[in-house]
Design an enzyme around this catalytic site. Structure first.
Site, PDB file in Angstrom:
ATOM      1  N   LYS A  94       0.822  -1.220   0.000  1.00  0.00           N
ATOM      2  CA  LYS A  94       0.000   0.000   0.000  1.00  0.00           C
ATOM      3  C   LYS A  94       0.850   1.261   0.000  1.00  0.00           C
ATOM      4  CE  LYS A  94      -4.333  -1.231   2.196  1.00  0.00           C
ATOM      5  NZ  LYS A  94      -5.125  -0.939   3.391  1.00  0.00           N
TER       6      LYS A  94
ATOM      7  N   LYS B 146      -6.124  -9.831  -3.779  1.00  0.00           N
ATOM      8  CA  LYS B 146      -7.236 -10.312  -2.951  1.00  0.00           C
ATOM      9  C   LYS B 146      -8.460  -9.413  -3.063  1.00  0.00           C
ATOM     10  CE  LYS B 146      -6.497  -7.864   1.316  1.00  0.00           C
ATOM     11  NZ  LYS B 146      -7.064  -7.732   2.602  1.00  0.00           N
TER      12      LYS B 146
ATOM     13  N   LYS C 264     -12.062  -4.489   0.604  1.00  0.00           N
ATOM     14  CA  LYS C 264     -13.074  -3.444   0.767  1.00  0.00           C
ATOM     15  C   LYS C 264     -12.597  -2.111   0.240  1.00  0.00           C
ATOM     16  CE  LYS C 264     -14.238  -4.793   5.251  1.00  0.00           C
ATOM     17  NZ  LYS C 264     -12.941  -4.439   5.806  1.00  0.00           N
TER      18      LYS C 264
HETATM   19  N1  AQP Z   1      -9.987 -11.559   0.251  1.00  0.00           N
HETATM   20  C1  AQP Z   1     -10.025 -12.099   1.461  1.00  0.00           C
HETATM   21  N2  AQP Z   1     -10.084 -13.452   1.614  1.00  0.00           N
HETATM   22  C2  AQP Z   1     -10.149 -14.015   2.838  1.00  0.00           C
HETATM   23  N3  AQP Z   1     -10.165 -13.295   3.984  1.00  0.00           N
HETATM   24  C3  AQP Z   1     -10.112 -11.962   3.882  1.00  0.00           C
HETATM   25  N4  AQP Z   1     -10.129 -10.984   4.795  1.00  0.00           N
HETATM   26  C4  AQP Z   1     -10.056  -9.794   4.170  1.00  0.00           C
HETATM   27  N5  AQP Z   1     -10.008  -9.961   2.845  1.00  0.00           N
HETATM   28  C5  AQP Z   1     -10.044 -11.298   2.631  1.00  0.00           C
HETATM   29  C6  AQP Z   1     -10.214 -11.192   6.238  1.00  0.00           C
HETATM   30  O1  AQP Z   1     -11.323 -10.450   6.716  1.00  0.00           O
HETATM   31  C7  AQP Z   1     -11.030  -9.947   8.017  1.00  0.00           C
HETATM   32  C8  AQP Z   1     -11.300  -8.464   8.051  1.00  0.00           C
HETATM   33  O2  AQP Z   1     -10.290  -7.824   7.270  1.00  0.00           O
HETATM   34  P1  AQP Z   1     -10.308  -6.327   6.781  1.00  0.00           P
HETATM   35  O3  AQP Z   1     -11.376  -5.577   7.470  1.00  0.00           O
HETATM   36  O4  AQP Z   1      -8.922  -5.784   6.820  1.00  0.00           O
HETATM   37  O5  AQP Z   1     -10.787  -6.557   5.282  1.00  0.00           O
HETATM   38  P2  AQP Z   1     -10.325  -6.005   3.883  1.00  0.00           P
HETATM   39  O6  AQP Z   1     -11.389  -6.336   2.930  1.00  0.00           O
HETATM   40  O7  AQP Z   1      -8.948  -6.492   3.598  1.00  0.00           O
HETATM   41  O8  AQP Z   1     -10.373  -4.456   4.124  1.00  0.00           O
HETATM   42  P3  AQP Z   1      -9.437  -3.387   3.517  1.00  0.00           P
HETATM   43  O9  AQP Z   1      -9.851  -2.053   4.056  1.00  0.00           O
HETATM   44  O10 AQP Z   1      -9.340  -3.532   2.037  1.00  0.00           O
HETATM   45  O11 AQP Z   1      -8.080  -3.792   4.207  1.00  0.00           O
HETATM   46  P4  AQP Z   1      -6.642  -3.948   3.643  1.00  0.00           P
HETATM   47  O12 AQP Z   1      -6.545  -2.944   2.554  1.00  0.00           O
HETATM   48  O13 AQP Z   1      -5.793  -3.620   4.823  1.00  0.00           O
HETATM   49  O14 AQP Z   1      -6.462  -5.327   3.166  1.00  0.00           O
HETATM   50  C9  AQP Z   1      -9.574 -10.308   8.315  1.00  0.00           C
HETATM   51  O15 AQP Z   1      -9.522 -11.460   9.123  1.00  0.00           O
HETATM   52  C10 AQP Z   1      -9.003 -10.610   6.954  1.00  0.00           C
HETATM   53  O16 AQP Z   1      -7.948 -11.546   7.005  1.00  0.00           O
END
Ligand code: AQP
Length: 326
Positions: free
Chosen positions: A111, A192, A195
């Protein structure tokens, strides 16, 4: 009962990756564990986010967690910023963390991309996450695979603190599911599902209606060799669909692959499995979103309960490092 803790950022709409990688495990963990689940709004501040959106998404995240099946009678659901010990313990831990350790975090590298104006909060994010976990003496932390490295850091920091200042923290273990631990973007299967990255066709929201789920899976990027085979390195798009189908149906991706000759048939049945998996979440969502004051009451009780546990741990840590207590 063993203590469990995990969290989700209110950084956007909850998606299938969050559900399969984390939240579904939380729902089963609440039955047999003393479980704490946290909406980590302080983490969401590490990216650009409108204040009003952050507030709305925090409440939305609570509604979604309840809709996904968390039961406030069985577990504690709370908002991170409502428990002031999270940033307080972060400071104590930051004073035991080396810059080099944080520079090695791959999520920061992805990031931050070496930009000078990258936020300090994004750099120190894994220490806040360690504080989230250590405050609750959590033995198990059910997360997706992307959090593996952050969990390792939390373990290292706990062990180091215990060695330097005497046993203070429980050293946590990650609980990562066998299937569905890393759900990839349907349009960009090399990254991956996430969000905070906008990919309308690549992301399946837990509240998407069935027609949208069907359309997104039908349009998912695959390959041209026409061979239904599970091989994430050479067939990332198709293998991602097989992983999703497997996680949604409780089967193995290789076994599912052996039953199909055509991508179209596989996509149709994968979509049906995901639609059925998410149906109860969509149905319960209507109930909870019609009772936002009830949801706020859940968070209020959750914050009070979380604060009791967190303040005791923080005091232990503050005393251990030599702060003069009142
Ligand atoms: N793609 C994914 N596959 C499996 N598990 C996932 N998690 C997130 N993405 C995947 C798991 O969900 C939990 C919450 O994580 P988060 O709120 O950080 O989710 P996110 O979608 O990754 O959100 P962001 O804002 O996009 O975060 P960043 O950019 O930091 O990755 C966690 O247990 C995560 O492992």
């Amino acid at each position: 009962m063993a203590r469990v803790l995990s969290g989700v950022q209110p950084s956007g709409e909850m998606h299938l990756g969050n559900y399969l990688g984390a939240v579904r495990q939380w729902v089963s963990h609440q039955q047999e564990h003393d479980a704490y689940f946290c909406i980590v709004d302080l983490h969401a501040l590490t990216i650009e986010i409108e204040p009003q959106h952050l507030r709305e998404r925090t409440l939305d995240a609570a509604v979604n967690l309840l809709a996904a099946g968390l039961d406030p009678a069985l577990c504690t659901v709370f908002v991170q910023s409502q428990v002031p010990e999270h940033p307080r313990l972060t400071w104590l831990l930051e004073c035991t963390t080396a810059m080099g350790e944080l520079r090695r975090m791959t999520q920061f590298k992805d990031k931050g991309r070496g930009q000078e104006d990258v936020r300090v909060g994004l750099f120190t994010y894994p220490v806040l996450m360690a504080a989230d976990i250590l405050l609750y003496d959590a033995e198990r932390v059910p997360v997706g695979d992307d959090q593996r490295q952050h969990l390792e850091l939390a373990r290292d920091l706990a062990q180091r603190f215990n060695q330097r200042f005497g046993t203070t923290f429980v050293v946590p273990d990650a609980a990562i599911p066998q299937v569905g631990a890393r759900v990839m973007d349907l349009q960009h299967p090399e990254r991956k599902m996430s969000k905070s990255v906008s990919s309308p066709l690549g992301t399946i929201g837990v509240l998407d209606d069935p027609a949208d789920i069907e359309r997104k899976i039908r349009k998912a990027v695959t390959d041209t060799d026409g061979d239904v085979r599970y091989d994430p390195s050479t067939k990332p798009g198709l293998s991602n669909l097989l992983d999703i189908f497997a996680a949604a149906s409780g089967r193995r991706p290789q076994e599912i692959a052996s039953e199909y000759q055509r991508y179209g048939d596989l996509k149709r049945d994968a979509a049906d499995a995901v639609i059925e998996l998410l149906r109860p979440v969509r149905e319960r969502h209507g109930e909870y979103s019609a009772d936002l004051s009830g949801v706020r009451a859940v968070l209020e009780t959750g914050a009070r309960k979380a604060h009791e546990v967190a303040s005791a741990t923080y005091l232990r840590a503050a005393e251990a490092v030599g702060l003069l207590m009142r």
